[in-house]
Design an enzyme around this catalytic site. Structure first.
Site, PDB file in Angstrom:
ATOM      1  N   ARG A  85       0.834  -1.207   0.002  1.00  0.00           N
ATOM      2  CA  ARG A  85       0.003  -0.128  -0.035  1.00  0.00           C
ATOM      3  C   ARG A  85       0.697   1.306   0.037  1.00  0.00           C
ATOM      4  O   ARG A  85       0.566   2.322  -0.691  1.00  0.00           O
ATOM      5  CB  ARG A  85      -0.927   0.072   1.243  1.00  0.00           C
ATOM      6  CG  ARG A  85      -1.366   1.230   1.572  1.00  0.00           C
ATOM      7  CD  ARG A  85      -2.562   1.227   2.680  1.00  0.00           C
ATOM      8  NE  ARG A  85      -3.535   0.150   2.259  1.00  0.00           N
ATOM      9  CZ  ARG A  85      -4.348  -0.687   3.025  1.00  0.00           C
ATOM     10  NH1 ARG A  85      -3.967  -0.269   4.327  1.00  0.00           N
ATOM     11  NH2 ARG A  85      -5.185  -1.454   2.623  1.00  0.00           N
ATOM     12  N   TYR A  86       1.778   1.276   0.953  1.00  0.00           N
ATOM     13  CA  TYR A  86       2.735   2.408   1.304  1.00  0.00           C
ATOM     14  C   TYR A  86       3.807   2.278  -0.048  1.00  0.00           C
ATOM     15  O   TYR A  86       4.196   1.450  -0.230  1.00  0.00           O
ATOM     16  CB  TYR A  86       3.376   2.605   2.364  1.00  0.00           C
ATOM     17  CG  TYR A  86       2.216   2.707   3.424  1.00  0.00           C
ATOM     18  CD1 TYR A  86       1.364   3.894   3.606  1.00  0.00           C
ATOM     19  CD2 TYR A  86       1.696   1.755   4.449  1.00  0.00           C
ATOM     20  CE1 TYR A  86       0.639   3.954   4.525  1.00  0.00           C
ATOM     21  CE2 TYR A  86       0.684   1.751   5.365  1.00  0.00           C
ATOM     22  CZ  TYR A  86       0.228   2.993   5.415  1.00  0.00           C
ATOM     23  OH  TYR A  86      -0.819   3.106   6.415  1.00  0.00           O
ATOM     24  N   ARG A  96       7.144   0.175   1.558  1.00  0.00           N
ATOM     25  CA  ARG A  96       7.078  -0.853   2.541  1.00  0.00           C
ATOM     26  C   ARG A  96       5.948  -1.717   2.372  1.00  0.00           C
ATOM     27  O   ARG A  96       4.977  -1.376   1.764  1.00  0.00           O
ATOM     28  CB  ARG A  96       6.947  -0.546   4.002  1.00  0.00           C
ATOM     29  CG  ARG A  96       5.988   0.531   4.510  1.00  0.00           C
ATOM     30  CD  ARG A  96       6.685   1.598   5.454  1.00  0.00           C
ATOM     31  NE  ARG A  96       5.707   2.171   5.973  1.00  0.00           N
ATOM     32  CZ  ARG A  96       5.370   3.374   5.798  1.00  0.00           C
ATOM     33  NH1 ARG A  96       5.787   3.865   4.440  1.00  0.00           N
ATOM     34  NH2 ARG A  96       4.296   4.064   6.195  1.00  0.00           N
ATOM     35  N   CYS A 123      -1.995 -18.504  14.988  1.00  0.00           N
ATOM     36  CA  CYS A 123      -1.724 -17.473  16.200  1.00  0.00           C
ATOM     37  C   CYS A 123      -1.580 -18.453  17.505  1.00  0.00           C
ATOM     38  O   CYS A 123      -2.229 -19.462  17.708  1.00  0.00           O
ATOM     39  CB  CYS A 123      -2.222 -16.274  16.473  1.00  0.00           C
ATOM     40  SG  CYS A 123      -2.597 -15.457  14.813  1.00  0.00           S
ATOM     41  N   CYS A 147      -7.493 -13.692  18.829  1.00  0.00           N
ATOM     42  CA  CYS A 147      -8.016 -12.356  19.595  1.00  0.00           C
ATOM     43  C   CYS A 147      -9.645 -12.283  19.046  1.00  0.00           C
ATOM     44  O   CYS A 147      -9.618 -12.215  17.591  1.00  0.00           O
ATOM     45  CB  CYS A 147      -7.209 -11.361  19.276  1.00  0.00           C
ATOM     46  SG  CYS A 147      -5.311 -11.826  19.561  1.00  0.00           S
ATOM     47  N   CYS A 194      -9.734  -9.549  16.233  1.00  0.00           N
ATOM     48  CA  CYS A 194      -8.875  -9.650  15.025  1.00  0.00           C
ATOM     49  C   CYS A 194      -8.904  -8.989  13.864  1.00  0.00           C
ATOM     50  O   CYS A 194     -10.259  -9.240  13.288  1.00  0.00           O
ATOM     51  CB  CYS A 194      -8.271 -11.099  14.871  1.00  0.00           C
ATOM     52  SG  CYS A 194      -6.997 -11.137  13.583  1.00  0.00           S
ATOM     53  N   ARG A 226      -7.774  -9.234  10.967  1.00  0.00           N
ATOM     54  CA  ARG A 226      -7.635 -10.299  10.120  1.00  0.00           C
ATOM     55  C   ARG A 226      -8.227 -11.898   9.912  1.00  0.00           C
ATOM     56  O   ARG A 226      -7.841 -12.664   9.643  1.00  0.00           O
ATOM     57  CB  ARG A 226      -6.090 -10.596   9.800  1.00  0.00           C
ATOM     58  CG  ARG A 226      -5.476  -9.526   9.227  1.00  0.00           C
ATOM     59  CD  ARG A 226      -4.290 -10.029   8.023  1.00  0.00           C
ATOM     60  NE  ARG A 226      -3.756  -8.456   8.108  1.00  0.00           N
ATOM     61  CZ  ARG A 226      -2.615  -8.333   8.562  1.00  0.00           C
ATOM     62  NH1 ARG A 226      -1.891  -9.205   9.110  1.00  0.00           N
ATOM     63  NH2 ARG A 226      -1.908  -7.121   8.288  1.00  0.00           N
ATOM     64  N   ASP A 277     -10.500  -1.355  14.375  1.00  0.00           N
ATOM     65  CA  ASP A 277     -10.790  -1.359  13.140  1.00  0.00           C
ATOM     66  C   ASP A 277     -12.366  -1.653  12.911  1.00  0.00           C
ATOM     67  O   ASP A 277     -12.972  -2.532  13.960  1.00  0.00           O
ATOM     68  CB  ASP A 277      -9.742  -2.253  12.103  1.00  0.00           C
ATOM     69  CG  ASP A 277      -8.586  -1.630  12.259  1.00  0.00           C
ATOM     70  OD1 ASP A 277      -8.466  -0.319  12.156  1.00  0.00           O
ATOM     71  OD2 ASP A 277      -7.522  -2.760  12.161  1.00  0.00           O
ATOM     72  N   ASP A 310      -6.867   3.524  11.233  1.00  0.00           N
ATOM     73  CA  ASP A 310      -6.568   2.879   9.780  1.00  0.00           C
ATOM     74  C   ASP A 310      -7.817   3.162   9.160  1.00  0.00           C
ATOM     75  O   ASP A 310      -8.779   2.593   9.415  1.00  0.00           O
ATOM     76  CB  ASP A 310      -6.041   1.423  10.100  1.00  0.00           C
ATOM     77  CG  ASP A 310      -4.966   1.114   9.127  1.00  0.00           C
ATOM     78  OD1 ASP A 310      -4.845   1.739   8.060  1.00  0.00           O
ATOM     79  OD2 ASP A 310      -4.319   0.191   9.490  1.00  0.00           O
ATOM     80  N   LYS A 368      -2.996   4.365   7.808  1.00  0.00           N
ATOM     81  CA  LYS A 368      -2.902   4.908   8.936  1.00  0.00           C
ATOM     82  C   LYS A 368      -2.948   6.492   8.948  1.00  0.00           C
ATOM     83  O   LYS A 368      -2.234   7.004   8.424  1.00  0.00           O
ATOM     84  CB  LYS A 368      -1.614   4.356   9.751  1.00  0.00           C
ATOM     85  CG  LYS A 368      -1.674   2.828  10.007  1.00  0.00           C
ATOM     86  CD  LYS A 368      -0.393   2.352  10.526  1.00  0.00           C
ATOM     87  CE  LYS A 368      -0.170   0.899  10.784  1.00  0.00           C
ATOM     88  NZ  LYS A 368      -0.098   0.142   9.547  1.00  0.00           N
TER      89      LYS A 368
HETATM   90  C1  LIG Z   1       0.851  -0.700   9.207  1.00  0.00           C
HETATM   91  C2  LIG Z   1       1.084  -0.917   7.757  1.00  0.00           C
HETATM   92  C3  LIG Z   1       2.530  -1.003   7.062  1.00  0.00           C
HETATM   93  C4  LIG Z   1       3.593  -0.621   8.255  1.00  0.00           C
HETATM   94  O1  LIG Z   1       3.360   0.656   8.721  1.00  0.00           O
HETATM   95  P1  LIG Z   1       4.493   1.480   9.549  1.00  0.00           P
HETATM   96  O2  LIG Z   1       3.861   2.534   9.889  1.00  0.00           O
HETATM   97  O3  LIG Z   1       5.816   1.874   8.628  1.00  0.00           O
HETATM   98  O4  LIG Z   1       4.591   0.665  10.730  1.00  0.00           O
HETATM   99  C5  LIG Z   1       2.766  -1.355   5.957  1.00  0.00           C
HETATM  100  N1  LIG Z   1       1.685  -1.518   5.228  1.00  0.00           N
HETATM  101  C6  LIG Z   1       0.470  -1.870   5.680  1.00  0.00           C
HETATM  102  C7  LIG Z   1      -0.545  -2.104   4.659  1.00  0.00           C
HETATM  103  C8  LIG Z   1       0.253  -1.305   6.923  1.00  0.00           C
HETATM  104  O5  LIG Z   1      -1.197  -1.512   7.296  1.00  0.00           O
HETATM  105  S1  SF4 Z   2      -4.530 -10.004  16.427  1.00  0.00           S
HETATM  106 FE1  SF4 Z   2      -5.488 -11.449  15.013  1.00  0.00          FE
HETATM  107  S2  SF4 Z   2      -3.332 -11.815  13.940  1.00  0.00           S
HETATM  108 FE2  SF4 Z   2      -2.961 -10.839  16.003  1.00  0.00          FE
HETATM  109  S3  SF4 Z   2      -2.424 -12.579  17.345  1.00  0.00           S
HETATM  110 FE3  SF4 Z   2      -4.423 -11.904  17.525  1.00  0.00          FE
HETATM  111  S4  SF4 Z   2      -5.495 -13.302  16.073  1.00  0.00           S
HETATM  112 FE4  SF4 Z   2      -3.685 -13.445  15.605  1.00  0.00          FE
END
Ligand SMILES: *Cc1c(COP(=O)(O)O)cnc(C)c1O
Ligand code: SF4
Length: 349
Positions: free
Chosen positions: A91-92, A95, A104, A108, A111, A113, A271, A308, A315
């Site tokens: 996305r960025y 990175r 995991c 959680c 979560c 995801r 989120d 986010d 973010k």
């Molecule tokens: C959070 C995130 C990152 C890393 O973000 P930093 O601010 O550099 O820690 C990179 N890609 C995605 C999609 C993210 O959600």
């Molecule tokens: S927040 Fe989601 S990805 Fe992170 S440890 Fe918990 S279950 Fe796993």
């Protein structure tokens, strides 16, 4: 107990959870319904931190029927939309997130995801090469965050395969792992693992503590091993109703993290994940917490409070605004005690 044994003894069904708490009244049928949506998983170490039903540890891992209330989204951050290959979200500009497994130490309940976690088909093992190739073909990526699931749930051998694969990519500067293992299965952090990781510096770990009671002798040992291996440690907390939406709890958490050499990095507004509305707090509460931290503890202990943005906006840091008035001549600011100060806006010559 050794970490592999803790994993083997993990509570991963409604029946086992009910058996684990013979003194508490858990509704088996309700647990089964929620478990079908998002599985139960919690290991004996993390379970041992629970003191009573409904406490801050319990809420993070014990299903709640409100998870079935339809609200929120499967992919609230639009991560799939920024994925050209299945296991990389780019996305960025510089990175990327690299998903390497779906498992995991605990699942959680809040979560972000949920759509991937616990589902072996969501992040197939044989996809590693494809992700590495994508990163290799994108020289603008200089920082990769290995994620999941939880990457540190893999074997030492597998972790080394992933990290060394990344390290062989010339343009990659920083490698990071996002992992809750130091918090939820600290026994997994072994001298052997640290010996592997320190070969691939600059290497960072961001972990995920949500409550001061998660800072234990075991987590302290795990974080010491990592820090002694030269790995800078950061923490990402999720603001959760009934868990840590309290200024005193957050202050205590940040202080305890600094004491174990973990730098508070982000506090996330929760989120908009499917079925997690009962965990969400107001944004005002988040701002109140940041105000209570700033000035009252070291700047080292004050994380960025971020939302986010939905649909892949990324973010966005929000902070209580200390600017009372700002013009060409001067700026008026409020300090942490609420006192006002003016400062000239520009130099006089
Ligand atoms: C959070 C995130 C990152 C890393 O973000 P930093 O601010 O550099 O820690 C990179 N890609 C995605 C999609 C993210 O959600
Ligand atoms: S927040 Fe989601 S990805 Fe992170 S440890 Fe918990 S279950 Fe796993």
């Amino acid at each position: 107990m050794e970490w592999k044994e803790l994993v083997r003894n993990t509570v991963n069904s409604p029946e086992k959870l009910v058996d684990h708490f013979p003194d508490f009244e858990l509704d088996l049928e309700e647990l089964k319904r929620v478990h079908e949506e998002f599985p139960i998983r919690v290991n004996p170490y993390y379970l041992s931190l629970i003191r009573e039903p409904g406490d801050a540890i319990w809420k993070q891992v014990v299903p709640d029927s409100r998870e079935l209330v339809p609200n929120g989204y499967d992919d609230p951050l639009g991560e799939e939309g920024d994925s050209q290959v299945l296991n990389v979200t780019h996305r960025y500009p510089d990175r990327a997130l690299f998903y390497v497994n779906y498992m995991c130490p605990i699942y959680c309940r809040f979560c972000t995801r949920k759509r991937k976690v616990g589902d072996p088909y969501s992040i197939p093992n044989d996809n590693l090469e494809r992700g590495l190739n994508y990163i290799r073909e994108h020289p603008e990526i200089r920082d990769v965050i290995i994620s999941g699931g939880d990457p540190l749930m893999m074997t030492d051998r597998r972790i080394e395969q992933v990290v060394s694969g990344l390290r062989s990519i010339e343009h990659l500067e920083i490698i990071r792992i996002g992992s809750r293992v130091p918090v939820t299965l600290p026994q997994r952090i072994t001298p052997e693992l640290c010996k592997i990781l320190k070969r691939y510096h600059p290497f960072y770990i961001n972990t995920h503590f949500n409550h001061p009671r998660e800072v234990t002798a075991e987590t302290e040992r795990a974080c010491s091993l990592l820090a002694d291996a030269g790995i800078p440690l950061g923490n990402q907390t999720v603001l959760l109703r009934g868990v840590n939406d309290d200024t005193e709890i957050m202050k205590e958490l940040m202080k305890k993290l600094l004491a174990i050499r973990v730098k508070p990095y982000y506090i996330y507004q929760a989120d908009l994940v499917f079925g997690t509305d009962h965990f969400r707090t107001s944004v005002e509460k988040g701002l109140e917490i940041v105000s209570a931290l700033r000035g009252h503890i070291s700047g080292l202990g004050v994380p960025h409070y971020v939302i986010d943005a939905p649909n892949g906006g990324g973010k966005i840091a929000v902070s209580p605004d200390p600017v009372i008035n700002f013009n060409e001549k001067e700026i008026t600011l409020r300090n942490y005690e609420g006192n006002l100060y003016t400062y000239p806006s520009s130099p006089t010559c």
